[in-house]
Design a protein around this motif. Structure first.
Motif, PDB file in Angstrom:
ATOM      1  N   ASP A 155       8.779 -20.695  -8.082  1.00 30.50           N
ATOM      2  CA  ASP A 155       9.162 -20.299  -9.434  1.00 30.50           C
ATOM      3  C   ASP A 155       8.365 -19.070  -9.879  1.00 30.50           C
ATOM      4  OD1 ASP A 155       6.641 -21.112 -10.425  1.00 30.50           O
ATOM      5  OD2 ASP A 155       7.397 -22.983 -11.245  1.00 30.50           O
ATOM      6  N   GLY A 156       8.627 -18.601 -11.073  1.00 32.28           N
ATOM      7  CA  GLY A 156       7.989 -17.380 -11.557  1.00 32.28           C
ATOM      8  C   GLY A 156       6.481 -17.455 -11.607  1.00 32.28           C
ATOM      9  N   PHE A 157       5.927 -18.593 -11.996  1.00 35.76           N
ATOM     10  CA  PHE A 157       4.470 -18.719 -12.080  1.00 35.76           C
ATOM     11  C   PHE A 157       3.826 -18.738 -10.693  1.00 35.76           C
ATOM     12  CE2 PHE A 157       5.839 -20.465 -16.217  1.00 35.76           C
ATOM     13  CZ  PHE A 157       5.203 -19.529 -17.030  1.00 35.76           C
ATOM     14  N   GLU A 158       4.469 -19.389  -9.735  1.00 37.23           N
ATOM     15  CA  GLU A 158       3.967 -19.367  -8.354  1.00 37.23           C
ATOM     16  C   GLU A 158       4.060 -17.943  -7.787  1.00 37.23           C
ATOM     17  OE1 GLU A 158       5.056 -23.352  -6.120  1.00 37.23           O
ATOM     18  OE2 GLU A 158       6.698 -22.715  -7.431  1.00 37.23           O
ATOM     19  N   PHE A 159       5.136 -17.249  -8.124  1.00 42.43           N
ATOM     20  CA  PHE A 159       5.318 -15.862  -7.702  1.00 42.43           C
ATOM     21  C   PHE A 159       4.136 -15.019  -8.197  1.00 42.43           C
ATOM     22  CE2 PHE A 159       6.707 -11.521  -8.339  1.00 42.43           C
ATOM     23  CZ  PHE A 159       7.532 -11.236  -7.263  1.00 42.43           C
ATOM     24  N   ILE A 160       3.771 -15.206  -9.449  1.00 37.88           N
ATOM     25  CA  ILE A 160       2.664 -14.437 -10.038  1.00 37.88           C
ATOM     26  C   ILE A 160       1.359 -14.730  -9.304  1.00 37.88           C
ATOM     27  CG2 ILE A 160       1.249 -14.143 -12.120  1.00 37.88           C
ATOM     28  CD1 ILE A 160       3.932 -14.695 -13.699  1.00 37.88           C
ATOM     29  N   GLU A 161       1.105 -15.999  -8.987  1.00 39.66           N
ATOM     30  CA  GLU A 161      -0.111 -16.355  -8.243  1.00 39.66           C
ATOM     31  C   GLU A 161      -0.148 -15.660  -6.888  1.00 39.66           C
ATOM     32  OE1 GLU A 161      -1.067 -20.525  -7.914  1.00 39.66           O
ATOM     33  OE2 GLU A 161      -0.279 -20.883  -9.932  1.00 39.66           O
ATOM     34  N   LYS A 162       0.982 -15.670  -6.184  1.00 37.76           N
ATOM     35  CA  LYS A 162       1.040 -15.034  -4.867  1.00 37.76           C
ATOM     36  C   LYS A 162       0.932 -13.519  -4.988  1.00 37.76           C
ATOM     37  CE  LYS A 162       3.526 -18.793  -2.660  1.00 37.76           C
ATOM     38  NZ  LYS A 162       2.442 -19.277  -1.846  1.00 37.76           N
ATOM     39  N   LEU A 163       1.515 -12.954  -6.015  1.00 36.98           N
ATOM     40  CA  LEU A 163       1.408 -11.512  -6.249  1.00 36.98           C
ATOM     41  C   LEU A 163      -0.055 -11.133  -6.477  1.00 36.98           C
ATOM     42  CD1 LEU A 163       2.897  -8.781  -6.707  1.00 36.98           C
ATOM     43  CD2 LEU A 163       2.991  -9.385  -9.120  1.00 36.98           C
ATOM     44  N   ARG A 164      -0.760 -11.922  -7.253  1.00 39.73           N
ATOM     45  CA  ARG A 164      -2.186 -11.651  -7.510  1.00 39.73           C
ATOM     46  C   ARG A 164      -2.990 -11.671  -6.214  1.00 39.73           C
ATOM     47  NH1 ARG A 164      -2.095 -14.942 -13.000  1.00 39.73           N
ATOM     48  NH2 ARG A 164      -1.531 -13.196 -14.327  1.00 39.73           N
ATOM     49  N   GLY A 165      -2.570 -12.477  -5.273  1.00 40.00           N
ATOM     50  CA  GLY A 165      -3.250 -12.551  -3.982  1.00 40.00           C
ATOM     51  C   GLY A 165      -3.065 -11.309  -3.122  1.00 40.00           C
ATOM     52  N   LEU A 166      -2.167 -10.431  -3.522  1.00 41.47           N
ATOM     53  CA  LEU A 166      -1.923  -9.211  -2.739  1.00 41.47           C
ATOM     54  C   LEU A 166      -2.923  -8.100  -3.053  1.00 41.47           C
ATOM     55  CD1 LEU A 166       1.986  -9.008  -2.812  1.00 41.47           C
ATOM     56  CD2 LEU A 166       0.504  -9.940  -1.022  1.00 41.47           C
ATOM     57  N   GLY A 167      -3.763  -8.306  -4.029  1.00 38.61           N
ATOM     58  CA  GLY A 167      -4.811  -7.327  -4.317  1.00 38.61           C
ATOM     59  C   GLY A 167      -4.693  -6.697  -5.685  1.00 38.61           C
ATOM     60  N   LYS A 168      -5.811  -6.150  -6.100  1.00 40.42           N
ATOM     61  CA  LYS A 168      -5.923  -5.569  -7.433  1.00 40.42           C
ATOM     62  C   LYS A 168      -5.026  -4.337  -7.613  1.00 40.42           C
ATOM     63  CE  LYS A 168      -9.348  -3.907 -10.710  1.00 40.42           C
ATOM     64  NZ  LYS A 168     -10.754  -3.619 -10.951  1.00 40.42           N
ATOM     65  N   ALA A 169      -4.928  -3.511  -6.584  1.00 40.96           N
ATOM     66  CA  ALA A 169      -4.172  -2.252  -6.701  1.00 40.96           C
ATOM     67  C   ALA A 169      -2.707  -2.502  -7.035  1.00 40.96           C
ATOM     68  CB  ALA A 169      -4.297  -1.438  -5.420  1.00 40.96           C
TER      69      ALA A 169
ATOM     70  N   GLU B  91       0.813  -1.217   0.000  1.00 39.64           N
ATOM     71  CA  GLU B  91       0.000   0.000   0.000  1.00 39.64           C
ATOM     72  C   GLU B  91       0.849   1.271   0.000  1.00 39.64           C
ATOM     73  OE1 GLU B  91      -3.100  -0.245   2.912  1.00 39.64           O
ATOM     74  OE2 GLU B  91      -3.521  -2.318   2.374  1.00 39.64           O
ATOM     75  N   ASP B  92       2.151   1.109  -0.126  1.00 38.36           N
ATOM     76  CA  ASP B  92       3.075   2.244  -0.145  1.00 38.36           C
ATOM     77  C   ASP B  92       3.676   2.356  -1.551  1.00 38.36           C
ATOM     78  OD1 ASP B  92       4.931   4.216   0.266  1.00 38.36           O
ATOM     79  OD2 ASP B  92       5.938   3.210   1.933  1.00 38.36           O
ATOM     80  N   TYR B  93       2.981   3.089  -2.406  1.00 38.68           N
ATOM     81  CA  TYR B  93       3.375   3.158  -3.814  1.00 38.68           C
ATOM     82  C   TYR B  93       4.758   3.780  -4.023  1.00 38.68           C
ATOM     83  CZ  TYR B  93      -1.306   1.635  -4.958  1.00 38.68           C
ATOM     84  OH  TYR B  93      -2.448   0.899  -5.064  1.00 38.68           O
ATOM     85  N   ASP B  94       5.248   4.556  -3.080  1.00 41.51           N
ATOM     86  CA  ASP B  94       6.596   5.121  -3.195  1.00 41.51           C
ATOM     87  C   ASP B  94       7.665   4.034  -3.125  1.00 41.51           C
ATOM     88  OD1 ASP B  94       5.675   7.714  -3.467  1.00 41.51           O
ATOM     89  OD2 ASP B  94       5.836   8.154  -1.328  1.00 41.51           O
ATOM     90  N   LYS B  95       7.346   2.898  -2.522  1.00 38.11           N
ATOM     91  CA  LYS B  95       8.320   1.818  -2.369  1.00 38.11           C
ATOM     92  C   LYS B  95       8.107   0.686  -3.365  1.00 38.11           C
ATOM     93  CE  LYS B  95       9.366   2.946   2.251  1.00 38.11           C
ATOM     94  NZ  LYS B  95      10.417   2.730   3.137  1.00 38.11           N
ATOM     95  N   LEU B  96       6.995   0.723  -4.089  1.00 41.01           N
ATOM     96  CA  LEU B  96       6.703  -0.348  -5.041  1.00 41.01           C
ATOM     97  C   LEU B  96       7.373  -0.103  -6.388  1.00 41.01           C
ATOM     98  CD1 LEU B  96       2.884  -0.991  -4.490  1.00 41.01           C
ATOM     99  CD2 LEU B  96       4.794  -2.454  -3.800  1.00 41.01           C
ATOM    100  N   PRO B  97       7.801  -1.189  -7.028  1.00 44.94           N
ATOM    101  CA  PRO B  97       8.342  -1.054  -8.389  1.00 44.94           C
ATOM    102  C   PRO B  97       7.201  -0.930  -9.395  1.00 44.94           C
ATOM    103  CG  PRO B  97       8.333  -3.348  -7.752  1.00 44.94           C
ATOM    104  CD  PRO B  97       7.865  -2.570  -6.549  1.00 44.94           C
ATOM    105  N   GLN B  98       7.426  -0.147 -10.410  1.00 45.87           N
ATOM    106  CA  GLN B  98       6.424  -0.042 -11.467  1.00 45.87           C
ATOM    107  C   GLN B  98       6.592  -1.166 -12.486  1.00 45.87           C
ATOM    108  OE1 GLN B  98       8.341   3.300 -11.187  1.00 45.87           O
ATOM    109  NE2 GLN B  98       6.674   4.776 -11.138  1.00 45.87           N
ATOM    110  N   LEU B  99       7.787  -1.759 -12.518  1.00 46.43           N
ATOM    111  CA  LEU B  99       8.092  -2.835 -13.448  1.00 46.43           C
ATOM    112  C   LEU B  99       8.878  -3.908 -12.700  1.00 46.43           C
ATOM    113  CD1 LEU B  99       8.226  -3.939 -16.407  1.00 46.43           C
ATOM    114  CD2 LEU B  99      10.282  -2.551 -16.704  1.00 46.43           C
ATOM    115  N   ILE B 100       8.496  -5.178 -12.911  1.00 43.99           N
ATOM    116  CA  ILE B 100       9.188  -6.303 -12.283  1.00 43.99           C
ATOM    117  C   ILE B 100       9.709  -7.234 -13.372  1.00 43.99           C
ATOM    118  CG2 ILE B 100       8.986  -8.309 -10.753  1.00 43.99           C
ATOM    119  CD1 ILE B 100       6.615  -6.854  -9.386  1.00 43.99           C
ATOM    120  N   PHE B 101      11.034  -7.407 -13.421  1.00 41.80           N
ATOM    121  CA  PHE B 101      11.651  -8.405 -14.281  1.00 41.80           C
ATOM    122  C   PHE B 101      11.712  -9.699 -13.470  1.00 41.80           C
ATOM    123  CE2 PHE B 101      13.352  -4.537 -16.228  1.00 41.80           C
ATOM    124  CZ  PHE B 101      13.172  -4.820 -17.573  1.00 41.80           C
ATOM    125  N   LEU B 102      11.018 -10.723 -13.924  1.00 43.13           N
ATOM    126  CA  LEU B 102      10.855 -11.948 -13.150  1.00 43.13           C
ATOM    127  C   LEU B 102      11.346 -13.162 -13.929  1.00 43.13           C
ATOM    128  CD1 LEU B 102       9.574 -13.394 -10.657  1.00 43.13           C
ATOM    129  CD2 LEU B 102       7.417 -13.411 -11.951  1.00 43.13           C
TER     130      LEU B 102
END
Length: 129
Positions: free
Chosen positions: A71-85, A52-63
């Protein structure tokens, strides 16, 4: 130097690939800051702690796709679980040395993955962003 992004994250278990990618990002003015993670678990912890702190979030992630434990696909699933924003704020770029057509196809048809490139990342690819 004007940069396109404030922060870019590189997630790869290979230190050499992280180093090369980070140097290309900074030397070509893609980002002011590069967040480097050699563990997908640590990268997810960082994103979870700052979701929720956009100043600390990356705008682009090289994965990277192939990593131990998560692995990268599991990472994506977990990232999606962090919310739409956070998922709308962070653009994903899959980076892979894979020659497996299944994984390439899987990455390219995923709606959340807008970018895909092969390793090693090139100066031309960075400039195309």
């Amino acid at each position: 130097m004007n940069t396109k992004y404030d922060k870019v994250m590189v997630v790869d278990d290979n230190q050499f690939d992280i180093y090369i990618t980070s140097k290309l990002i900074t030397s070509n003015g893609l980002a002011k800051e590069v967040l480097e993670f050699d563990s997908s678990i640590l990268a997810l912890e960082y994103l979870t702690n700052h979701k929720e702190d956009y100043d600390k979030l990356p705008q682009l992630i090289f994965l990277d796709i192939y990593m131990p434990r998560i692995d990268g696909f599991e990472f994506i699933e977990k990232l999606r679980g962090l919310g739409k924003a956070i998922n709308e704020y962070c653009t994903l770029c899959i980076v892979s040395s894979t020659v497996n057509d299944y994984y390439i196809h899987k990455a390219k048809i995923d709606e959340g993955i807008t970018l895909f490139t092969n390793k090693p990342i090139t100066k031309e690819f960075i400039k195309s962003l």
